[in-house]
Scaffold this motif. Structure first.
Motif, mmCIF file in Angstrom:
data_model
loop_
_atom_site.group_PDB
_atom_site.id
_atom_site.type_symbol
_atom_site.label_atom_id
_atom_site.label_comp_id
_atom_site.label_asym_id
_atom_site.label_seq_id
_atom_site.Cartn_x
_atom_site.Cartn_y
_atom_site.Cartn_z
ATOM 1 N N TYR A 123 -17.528 -28.795 3.603
ATOM 2 C CA TYR A 123 -16.973 -27.450 3.365
ATOM 3 C C TYR A 123 -15.449 -27.362 3.336
ATOM 4 N N ASP B 24 -13.182 -9.682 -6.059
ATOM 5 C CA ASP B 24 -14.157 -8.985 -5.222
ATOM 6 C C ASP B 24 -13.666 -8.869 -3.784
ATOM 7 N N PRO C 39 -9.345 -11.458 5.047
ATOM 8 C CA PRO C 39 -10.024 -11.885 6.277
ATOM 9 C C PRO C 39 -11.369 -12.538 5.939
ATOM 10 N N HIS C 40 -11.687 -13.597 6.653
ATOM 11 C CA HIS C 40 -12.980 -14.273 6.491
ATOM 12 C C HIS C 40 -13.250 -14.682 5.038
ATOM 13 N N PHE D 125 -13.442 -17.584 3.861
ATOM 14 C CA PHE D 125 -14.410 -18.692 3.867
ATOM 15 C C PHE D 125 -15.834 -18.156 3.776
ATOM 16 N N THR D 126 -16.136 -17.163 4.608
ATOM 17 C CA THR D 126 -17.483 -16.574 4.603
ATOM 18 C C THR D 126 -17.770 -15.869 3.284
ATOM 19 N N MET D 127 -16.768 -15.216 2.720
ATOM 20 C CA MET D 127 -16.957 -14.553 1.434
ATOM 21 C C MET D 127 -17.228 -15.571 0.327
ATOM 22 N N LYS E 298 -18.696 -18.429 0.778
ATOM 23 C CA LYS E 298 -20.090 -18.829 1.009
ATOM 24 C C LYS E 298 -21.041 -17.769 0.457
ATOM 25 N N GLN E 299 -20.757 -16.497 0.757
ATOM 26 C CA GLN E 299 -21.633 -15.401 0.319
ATOM 27 C C GLN E 299 -21.739 -15.352 -1.206
ATOM 28 N N HIS E 300 -20.676 -15.761 -1.888
ATOM 29 C CA HIS E 300 -20.688 -15.769 -3.347
ATOM 30 C C HIS E 300 -21.274 -17.062 -3.912
ATOM 31 N N GLY E 301 -21.823 -17.889 -3.034
ATOM 32 C CA GLY E 301 -22.419 -19.146 -3.509
ATOM 33 C C GLY E 301 -21.392 -20.100 -4.070
ATOM 34 N N LEU F 83 -19.200 -22.007 -2.129
ATOM 35 C CA LEU F 83 -18.721 -22.994 -1.156
ATOM 36 C C LEU F 83 -19.373 -24.345 -1.427
#
Lengths: 345, 345, 345, 345
Positions: D35, D74, D228-229, D231-233, D235-238, D240
């Protein structure tokens, strides 16, 4: 509907409290600007702020409960966050995926009598933050409760204070769904006031649809500006009423001369009489609920006898082929209908 | 509002047509099942089917116009599709991104007097399908029109038939936004009937909010089952009214004894008198509109004089520092107010 | 990383199988059209169809697992539907809300060793369809499984056939996440072949990232045209690779001379030797898993001793302060490293 | 592809620059954490920060251009905001609605040679803020540019500074899409450096896919923590990549020994020779572009003659039945191929 039947299926079967229709009639041809900028809405906001002892509160009037929850959660949650709720919560089960449609996960906790505890919420938050992979997971961003709950139960003030404390220690928001709030406020067992909600929540809504209005929910942000451009977000969600004064007039009436509290009392008094008779007659009350919703577990024979004469709401089947039915009273429940139902039990 | 002022700013300043309030009052304590399954809604649907000569039509009652457009387009468009609309269309400009919130692009075409032509739509479709990269682009999936348009203009039957023919040849849907439909139907110049809409559109809505109701829009699918599980999608969009019978009663009243057409005539008659006087007095009518919206281009001095006594709606500034203002009449416009406005002009 | 440490933390720590890099090198300057229309991708599709005994299958190459699940579920589910999955499923927990970001609810079922049963799925479907309020709820539209599961366990052919039968009887789809499929296919205990997946699923993907490729997952639709305009949807999700031939070359290599199966065997052989030693030494194997992931419950002292010399993956803490760690082997695990680990145990 | 043909259709037809493949090979069996937490990615970030003179910059590696734009916009836009872009911008036309899929409107401005001006952006912002109904409209939240543009043109430093100044005065962000940035940086006409981008933008990405990498785009936030976050966003968008070190190694190589700039020069030198010959031969150059994309307007006969021997990219048809074709050079264009093309012209 066939008129010789008794209707106790829900608390949104009628129109509006007569006082509301009267006020709509009186002001029908008054010209008002649109979208909630009218003086009726302004006055309704003033009255609600007074009732909540929240002079700064920002208040918006939406149309319905699912809409209010969807707009509130979609605007309060960050895109990487989900909301913690009871597995039986309205947002978890009965909103047709409105929260997910907004892009957010509902993080469910097993309920107890429709409620979730501060401890369970804390465990959920700890589990997330202690998980080495939490950046790959949905962050809990807020908590959703309903008062009363889907099961007609109530959060006590101490329970609510504990939950609020957990939320604040983790810097997440607390939202309370008050679709049936009038029936909580009018309940002798209830010790949570509007001002307690304003003090302990980041947002909550005061239900109109199920509490005497034709429609309408008053969304209260105790701290103004909590959601930037909330007006535009309401519009974007198709939730902005052109004739905002119609909702304004309704809430102005509900919060004049204590009508909101009074119509709650009507429903609770009726529910209490029914509960008493049910107990006398040895019916099995599924949950111990003090509000306007009564759940009873019926044997097939009891079910047939009751539903032949009275319209009740199906809740669920039990494993032993019994059926849980809901009896709901409301501001519109008449003594006459209560008498008929008591006779039936 | 200060009571000595004249209000011609919009067509949603009042409550509802008195006949509607009367019916709400009469049926206020009647018990109805929720969510539009009541007999008032059923009867309203029957009356609308008759008016549209569409015996099979599937009809749902929503609350507002932006909501209706958002739910209709979000459910009619496939995820890879966008909707063709005039660059001045309500969905293009004034819905705060509700269509994009649903994940769909609005594919705009330059308007002419608020309208788009069959040829322009065909060119847009050809451009897409002939583009070697169209699989990387948003596919046009339907067309959005409003009747009357944002500019108060009307599509003629031949124009609408041509647009419908293009849509069908490309197998895309046609949706007509009828927020102000009563004012089109009541217009002498208009030759598009409700049955024409039912024949030529895949979906359209009949406006209530701006045409005599407290709120409410009747969404008509001439072919039932056009959108599978539309009820659930309405719920998911927070657009499902618990007390559906309130909308049902309103549309039942609007479609009884020709009320919908009659209240349209009131607005058009008033608008025609105002238009005539404006022409006499040499005012500059910005667009040639036959419906209840009149646009006039005012010089600074004209603007000051008029807006001092009358509340009109700002539309836009022109390059030469003139201002385009909108005068809107409605079912509630009184002869007395028209007289006062005429005197003012 | 410090080079004297042993790495058994995951199966995606290295680059690609040498044969893949060799082929990328050989074809590096070959000119190919973009977006997967190249001859390498075409040939890879042909080889995968052969391996699946699915001559008609439609195959698309995506980049990663979460992306593949998100695109597949977002395009297979209708807007009013959610997907049934184990509460431990990757889509339920470890995709940062990617499924909800697409607007869909994950309907979770309690897992058993990472799996869900046909009976549990049927109960979930019955509960939905028998609920009087199901039109207000999210409809289950498909089932998500992973083979092997997050826990390294396998669905047997009979289990998968039973699940497929339930899905078909309810007309919902079955999607199998094969992120680690090579390690299932190479497993002696496994009786589910690629052709079984093609026969029983509506869609599944063959994992490349964790099975020898630099990246890439092959999405297989046994029935072509299952999702209209899937190419455009892939683009819309930002999942379309410009240089599609890079993925094509990798899967062409993986499915030439049985490489995909062979590299799976390497990982399983290594895992089997480690499992045997763990049992000899009396370690507590948390789950009985036959694939390349081994879970062991370690006491604090065991944990310290092992993790000092070897890098393992943290899985979870147990109540009695023990720790569940994961040992993962892969196509790249060397005998030498296995020997060192065995010595350590 | 037939090997005796000349390929000038696009700049993503080959694999990667040989130096990149060499490094991937050298480090193929090195074990890296996933990652993007590996040392190759860390070093690549360090080198990019140096090249941008932005020691604090936060850098993430994504896979492709549409994906990078979708994730950036986004996460940078608020739910009530849209992005301003040229009507010819990649996000406006060629991302299959990825921005709208994220819920945001693309607010288009008419381009000039693929560019938009600071004045046009200011007018768009003034129009929004001065509109009395702007709360019902989509707020412009940022500006999207590409350098070079879709038309191969360049923003000058002064143009970019003016645009950046407008953005900052309105407190909206500026995002520059650098899918082909290497070909701008290597252009003699170009006066915008990486450090200028870091100074003037809130976010931009450095293209890898079209500039020598197998895939990959480096997203640069000059100010860390902008999103903010993130990295997680991602991942959420596929978006990562599990094996983040593969992208890390590629960008580490591109930013070592000036490779990124050098491979840009190869493409520009080839394009310049082709442009010179085109002018000599009296071809009609559609736009005056200094970068690696050349657009020529061809008569039917010219079109046939050229495309018989050379593969060019179709761009558009003109009204007089001429055709605009694109010639693209890249880091992989050989002198030999250029000679052959020159001979053909």
């Amino acid at each position: 509907m066939v008129d010789d039947k008794l209707y106790f299926a829900s608390d949104y079967q009628e129109g509006a409290h007569p006082a509301i229709l009267r006020r709509l009639l009186e002001n029908n041809l008054t010209k008002s600007p649109g979208y909630g900028t009218d003086r009726f809405s302004e006055n309704a906001r003033r009255l609600i702020r007074q009732a909540c002892l929240a002079p700064e509160a920002e208040i918006h009037f939406l149309v319905g409960g699912t809409q209010a929850n969807a707009v509130i959660l979609d605007t309060m949650l960050k895109p990487y966050q989900g909301v913690i709720a009871a597995d039986t919560g309205h947002v978890s089960v009965h909103e047709a995926g409105a929260i997910e449609h907004g892009g957010h996960k509902v993080l469910t906790i097993l309920h107890q009598n429709g409620k979730i505890s501060a401890d369970a919420i804390r465990s959920c938050l700890e589990a997330y933050w202690q998980d080495g992979n939490h950046e790959h997971m949905v962050m809990p961003g807020g908590v959703y409760l309903s008062q009363p709950t889907e099961y007609g139960t109530l959060y006590s003030l101490s329970e609510l204070e504990a939950i609020s404390a957990v939320c604040r220690s983790y810097r997440i928001f607390l939202h309370v769904d008050g679709a049936r709030l009038a029936y909580a406020l009018a309940c002798p067992e209830n010790d949570v006031s509007l001002s307690d909600l304003a003090r302990l929540c980041d947002v909550f809504y005061i239900g109109g649809t199920k509490c005497g209005a034709l429609f309408g929910e008053a969304v209260v942000f105790p701290t103004p500006g909590t959601v930037p451009h909330f007006f535009t977000m309401v519009k974007q969600h198709g939730a902005l009423l052109a004739k905002g004064h119609i909702t304004g007039i309704q809430f102005e009436t509900l919060f004049t001369d204590g009508l909101y509290r009074e119509l709650g009392r009507t429903a609770i008094a009726a529910a209490d009489r029914i509960r008493a008779r049910l107990r006398e007659q040895g019916y099995c009350l599924t949950y111990d609920t003090p509000t306007n919703q009564i759940f009873i577990t019926l044997s097939p024979s009891q079910l047939n006898r009751l539903t032949e004469k009275a319209e009740l709401a199906f809740f669920e089947k039990t494993d032993d082929s019994h059926t849980v039915m809901r009896i709901a009273t409301s501001w519109a429940t008449t003594d006459e209908d209560v008498e008929k139902l008591l006779a039936l039990l």
